[in-house]
Design a protein around this motif. Structure first.
Motif, PDB file in Angstrom:
ATOM      1  N   ARG A   1      -4.728  -9.091   5.073  1.00 26.64           N
ATOM      2  CA  ARG A   1      -4.892  -8.096   6.121  1.00 26.64           C
ATOM      3  C   ARG A   1      -4.532  -6.726   5.542  1.00 26.64           C
ATOM      4  O   ARG A   1      -3.967  -6.633   4.450  1.00 26.64           O
ATOM      5  CB  ARG A   1      -3.975  -8.413   7.303  1.00 26.64           C
ATOM      6  N   ARG A   2      -4.820  -5.686   6.284  1.00 23.33           N
ATOM      7  CA  ARG A   2      -4.531  -4.328   5.832  1.00 23.33           C
ATOM      8  C   ARG A   2      -3.057  -4.142   5.476  1.00 23.33           C
ATOM      9  O   ARG A   2      -2.711  -3.436   4.534  1.00 23.33           O
ATOM     10  CB  ARG A   2      -4.946  -3.331   6.911  1.00 23.33           C
ATOM     11  N   ASP A   3      -2.148  -4.829   6.207  1.00 31.12           N
ATOM     12  CA  ASP A   3      -0.711  -4.668   5.953  1.00 31.12           C
ATOM     13  C   ASP A   3      -0.207  -5.532   4.792  1.00 31.12           C
ATOM     14  O   ASP A   3       0.981  -5.568   4.507  1.00 31.12           O
ATOM     15  CB  ASP A   3       0.094  -4.954   7.222  1.00 31.12           C
TER      16      ASP A   3
ATOM     17  N   SER B   1      -0.278  -8.824   4.645  1.00 30.87           N
ATOM     18  CA  SER B   1       0.000 -10.198   5.041  1.00 30.87           C
ATOM     19  C   SER B   1      -1.248 -11.055   4.843  1.00 30.87           C
ATOM     20  O   SER B   1      -2.353 -10.542   4.691  1.00 30.87           O
ATOM     21  CB  SER B   1       0.481 -10.254   6.501  1.00 30.87           C
TER      22      SER B   1
END
Length: 151
Positions: free
Chosen positions: A35-37, A39
């Protein structure tokens, strides 16, 4: 109890292991991307080894509205893990998504071929094509850059 050794071997030997393990559990595999973060996003798919005109890949079919497609397009990478018993193999590399814009009129035949490579069968291919179109299904290809496993 000791931990099995994780090895990175030759691509040809590893692809043979990928083929064998993908058939052992009807093509069930875990696909993961980020994901973008940073994770991890993971889900279960039916996948198989699939030869394109340019490469041997791991391929599967995904719904056109699947969240993982946005992640693949953003990160450009994925890992696909097959297992049978305690034996496992992971294929990691760049992702290519092919939908109607990329595959055009060839998309129904491509989705059928990927479904079959993942061990799928169907009694009514016209119905299969209709469902694939209504769900805006796309083909997803992971080109192996790294294959690891414990076999």
């Amino acid at each position: 109890m000791g931990h099995p050794k994780v090895v990175e071997c030759s691509m040809v030997a590893d692809l043979a292991m990928v083929r064998r393990l993908s058939r052992a559990d009807r093509g069930l595999a875990v696909v993961a991307t980020t994901r973008r973060d940073g994770s991890v996003h993971a889900s279960v798919v039916n996948a198989g080894v699939f030869d394109t005109s340019t490469a041997t890949t791991v391929a599967f079919v995904a719904r056109g509205d699947a969240f993982k497609l946005r992640l693949f397009r953003r990160s450009g990478r994925a890992a696909v893990v097959f297992r049978a018993g305690w034996e496992w193999v992971s294929v990691e590399g760049p992702v290519e998504v092919a939908g109607p814009a990329e595959a055009g009129d060839q998309l129904p035949a491509l989705l059928r071929a990927i479904f079959q490579a993942a061990g799928g069968t169907h009694d009514d291919w016209e119905e299969f094509d209709r469902v694939m179109a209504s769900e805006r299904r796309v083909a997803v290809f992971v080109t192996p850059e790294r294959i690891t496993g414990n076999g």
